[in-house]
Design a protein around this motif. Structure first.
Motif, PDB file in Angstrom:
ATOM      1  N   TYR A  75      -1.624  -8.648   1.648  1.00 47.94           N
ATOM      2  CA  TYR A  75      -2.611  -7.954   1.695  1.00 47.94           C
ATOM      3  C   TYR A  75      -1.668  -6.294   2.544  1.00 47.94           C
ATOM      4  O   TYR A  75      -0.646  -6.605   3.382  1.00 47.94           O
ATOM      5  CB  TYR A  75      -2.720  -8.562   2.584  1.00 47.94           C
ATOM      6  CG  TYR A  75      -4.796  -7.255   3.708  1.00 47.94           C
ATOM      7  CD1 TYR A  75      -4.933  -5.951   2.310  1.00 47.94           C
ATOM      8  CD2 TYR A  75      -5.501  -7.146   4.974  1.00 47.94           C
ATOM      9  CE1 TYR A  75      -5.606  -5.585   3.561  1.00 47.94           C
ATOM     10  CE2 TYR A  75      -5.867  -6.420   5.425  1.00 47.94           C
ATOM     11  CZ  TYR A  75      -6.162  -5.278   4.909  1.00 47.94           C
ATOM     12  OH  TYR A  75      -7.357  -4.626   5.092  1.00 47.94           O
ATOM     13  N   SER A 128       0.477  -9.276   5.752  1.00 46.65           N
ATOM     14  CA  SER A 128       0.369  -8.429   5.318  1.00 46.65           C
ATOM     15  C   SER A 128       1.125  -7.735   5.556  1.00 46.65           C
ATOM     16  O   SER A 128       2.352  -7.592   6.226  1.00 46.65           O
ATOM     17  CB  SER A 128      -0.805  -8.110   6.524  1.00 46.65           C
ATOM     18  OG  SER A 128      -0.123  -8.111   7.532  1.00 46.65           O
ATOM     19  N   VAL A 138      -4.393  -8.115  -1.923  1.00 47.11           N
ATOM     20  CA  VAL A 138      -5.605  -6.902  -1.666  1.00 47.11           C
ATOM     21  C   VAL A 138      -5.128  -6.052  -1.271  1.00 47.11           C
ATOM     22  O   VAL A 138      -4.063  -5.735  -0.230  1.00 47.11           O
ATOM     23  CB  VAL A 138      -5.361  -7.399   0.033  1.00 47.11           C
ATOM     24  CG1 VAL A 138      -6.930  -7.109   0.590  1.00 47.11           C
ATOM     25  CG2 VAL A 138      -6.228  -9.447  -0.590  1.00 47.11           C
TER      26      VAL A 138
END
Length: 746
Positions: free
Chosen positions: A322, A348, A387
């Motif tokens: 992400y 992330s 993402v």
């Protein structure tokens, strides 16, 4: 010589000597001239007599004018036998169902097409070419009776076969006679694409009853392809009912025992309802499940009440990368939603201040993403889903965007693209290598400043985009509790293959602007979400409302549907009748996810009785590089386990993948019995043809347009010299004379 605005009978009304416009002017002039004469007449004549005389005198002059213009009935007809008309007959198993006027569908089709006035007229106008198809296309002798087989329906392959057969021939169109229920290659887009490739109009004739009998059936089973061991997977069973009021019982079983049961309400009206089951993924490997539906009512089609599906249980979690432009509320809430699910491992990368500084979370090792977003395919291909949050396209280097494109196209990964001021900038990702990957044109969005309610589409409800929803047992849909959001981006220019999951509520139904959509790209999937503030859903709804977490998890599962490793095995079809052939296809990729044609592939097939047969799989000239095939005809009913193994250069251990298929005594052809008029209409409209039901077959010759450039024969039938017109003129003159005498008019 112009045609009037209407046609009479078999031809068009035409004036040889004057155009309709000029004729109208002359008629008006006659009316004015006669009116002026009568207006100048003196004397106290009766008003009625004067008006009647004026009308009849005008009618006489107009009739004479029309006769002088020489009206004729013109008929224009194409000279017969200049081109071919292709007749394509569906002879698959469903055409043998005896529900059309209590006779098999194929018998009614024979009666309509073998020796009918309509078929004789078509054969008079066009040279006939006939083909029959089920799973394969074969030439059919003209006017020979058709017989239904027990094989599956493959409409897409039939159209492709017809294209090959008619290449180079002058063809005016193709007539498809079918109930429109494909059981192989059943994607509507694929069928329509194959039909349009013919480059001629396709006229579809619905060959089944318009209204089917009472029935309960399993419409679809929506489930994840795989689940992590110990996790709980949601399975939605869509059950159709028609003409049977009361209760329907849906039962879910695995190979050993009954897992759960649901009760649904049914009615006389046709409807599809959903039964949601929670399945605990405990046993590693591919597991088979069996769903049945039962009712106390009497059914017309009792054989379509069961279905099988397969779900793999794995140990490793799906890895999600992400990337977010700044630590916004959306980032925190979205990350928490993923971390609550055992199926996902989230890593992330958040840009902090200057884009050169980043904040990393959820690392597998301390060096992961130390240099920022991966530069190489090898590093990026470790993840299953990427993402992209509200990040400017300028952050990414071209080599990174190209690797991300190959991540979707080549590896089969999933790309989730989130809406925001930076990610949706007009000069952003629309001009990068990701432009083709995304399901819409990035530069064609619109930001809605007012608060907007977001609603799921039927496809979104079916997939449980806001959590399982069963209208039979829930008073309110879970999304109805969600508050409206600001800063929603609409997706105005979706690509043809995009599937819409959510729209904003604008009261336009299908015309409401889409905000969530996905498309397949290469081996993978891309999904775009134009909602930038979904975190508000998490904090402004009751804690027992699953909408927020379900929204993100379901979109991730959609992205993972295509995701796979370096070896894949698939049995086609996965549900087959006894005696039918099953094709086992194995795709093998090297470490860079390029097809590996040099691999050695073997297939183990374990039968329901426990015997295991090991056979080699081979490449053929018709298969892509790196794709191996093995075909078998099962000799017993039950569940078959298939294991594919591949030894590739550079791998210490062989690659391995498993699948299943089930063999039944019934036919998959008989499970979907309803006449699919929607598909047939779609094919006809896409090819500029027309759809008619078999009961309207007599109208087909008038609907077919001859091939462009066909020679035409024109005939004219005079109308002006008929005795009836002379008698009419005499009658008008006599009537006008009598009125003048009665009214004492000169």
């Amino acid at each position: 010589m112009n045609e009037a605005a209407h046609a009479l009978g078999e031809g068009s009304f035409v004036f040889r000597q004057m155009t309709p416009g000029m004729l109208a002017v002359c008629i008006a002039a006659v009316a004015v001239f006669v009116g002026a004469i009568y207006a100048l007449q003196l004397g106290g004549h009766r008003r009625f007599a004067k008006a009647a005389s004026y009308a009849l005198r005008t009618a006489v002059l107009v009739a004479i004018l029309l006769v002088l213009c020489e009206p004729v009935l013109r008929k224009e007809e194409v000279i017969p036998q200049q081109s071919f008309l292709v007749h394509v007959f569906d002879t698959s198993g469903s055409m043998g169902i005896a529900d059309y006027e209590k006779k098999p569908r194929i018998d009614i089709l024979n009666a309509a097409t073998l020796d009918s006035d309509t078929r004789r007229e078509l054969d008079r106008l066009y040279g006939p070419l006939e083909f029959a198809f089920d799973g394969q296309l074969t030439a059919h002798k003209t006017h020979e009776p058709l017989a239904a087989s027990e094989n599956l329906t493959d409409l897409a392959s039939a159209f492709r076969g017809v294209k090959t057969q008619i290449a180079g021939l002058p063809v005016s169109g193709a007539v498809l006679y079918s109930d429109g229920n494909p059981t192989v290659n059943g994607r509507t887009e694929e069928i329509v694409e194959a039909a349009t490739a013919l480059e001629v109009p396709v006229y579809c004739v619905g060959s089944g009853p318009k209204v089917s009998g009472p029935d309960v059936w399993i419409d679809k089973v929506v489930h994840p392809e795989q689940a992590v061991k110990g996790a709980v997977a949601t399975v939605n069973v869509l059950v159709g009912t028609r003409g049977i009021p009361g209760k329907v019982t849906v039962t879910l079983r695995d190979a050993e025992r009954q897992l759960d049961e649901r009760e649904l309400s049914s009615s006389v009206k046709e409807q599809v309802t959903s039964a949601a089951f929670q399945v605990h993924a405990d046993e590693l490997g591919v597991n088979g499940y069996h769903v049945t539906v039962a009712t106390a009512g009497e059914e017309s089609y009792p054989w379509n009440n069961e279905a099988d599906f397969f779900m793999a249980t794995v140990e490793e979690r799906q890895r999600i990368l992400y990337v977010e432009g700044y630590p916004r509320y959306e980032y925190r809430s979205l990350r928490a939603a993923f971390e609550d699910d055992e199926r996902f491992q989230v890593t992330s990368l958040v840009l902090v201040g200057s884009q050169s500084k980043t904040y990393r979370q959820g690392l597998s090792d301390p060096n992961e993403l130390r240099s920022g977003f991966p530069d190489t395919e090898e590093e990026l291909f470790k993840y299953d889903v990427v993402v992209i949050g509200d990040v400017s396209a300028g952050y990414f280097k071209t080599v990174q965007l190209m690797a991300l494109r190959e991540f979707v196209r080549k590896k089969g990964g999933g790309l989730l693209f989130l809406g925001g001021e930076n990610s949706f900038a007009a000069d952003g990702f629309g001009r990068t290598p990701l432009a083709d990957v995304l399901p819409f044109a990035v530069s064609s969005h619109a930001r809605l400043e007012d608060e907007q309610f977001v609603l799921p589409t039927p496809e979104g409800i079916e997939r449980g985009i806001f959590g399982p929803y069963d209208p039979q047992h829930a008073e309110d849909a879970p999304w109805e509790a969600l508050p409206p959001l600001k800063g929603v981006y609409t997706l105005n220019s979706l690509k043809p293959g995009a599937v819409v999951l959510c729209r904003v509520e604008q009261g336009l139904g299908e015309g409401d602007a889409p905000v969530v959509a996905f498309q397949r790209y290469g081996r993978g999937t891309s999904l775009i979400c134009g909602i930038s503030g979904t975190w508000q859903w998490k904090f402004q709804v009751p804690s027992d409302n699953p909408s927020y977490s379900a929204f993100w998890k379901e979109m991730t599962l959609i992205l993972l549907e295509q995701s796979a490793g370096r070896i894949q095995v698939k049995a086609t079809p996965s549900q087959v009748s006894l005696g039918s052939e099953v094709a086992v296809g194995v795709s093998v990729y090297d470490r860079t996810f390029q097809p590996d044609p040099m691999a050695t592939v073997t297939v183990d097939v374990e039968t329901p009785s426990g015997e295991t047969h090991t056979v080699p799989a081979h490449q053929t000239a018709d298969t892509p590089a790196g794709t191996f095939q093995y075909s078998l005809t099962p000799a017993e009913t039950g569940l078959y386990h298939v294991t594919a193994r591949s030894q590739t250069v550079g791998d210490e251990k062989p690659l391995e993948h498993r699948c299943m298929f089930v063999v039944r005594e019934d036919q998959p052809e008989l499970r979907d019995v309803k006449l699919n008029e929607a598909l047939l209409t779609r094919v006809a409209e896409a090819t500029h043809g027309r759809y008619v039901h078999l009961s309207e077959y007599e109208h087909l010759p008038q609907a077919i347009e001859p091939r462009e450039g066909s020679l035409r024969h024109v005939t004219e039938k005079p109308i002006w010299d008929r005795p009836a017109i002379l008698y009419g003129l005499l009658g008008l003159l006599i009537g006008e004379w009598l009125i003048r005498r009665i009214g004492n008019m000169a």
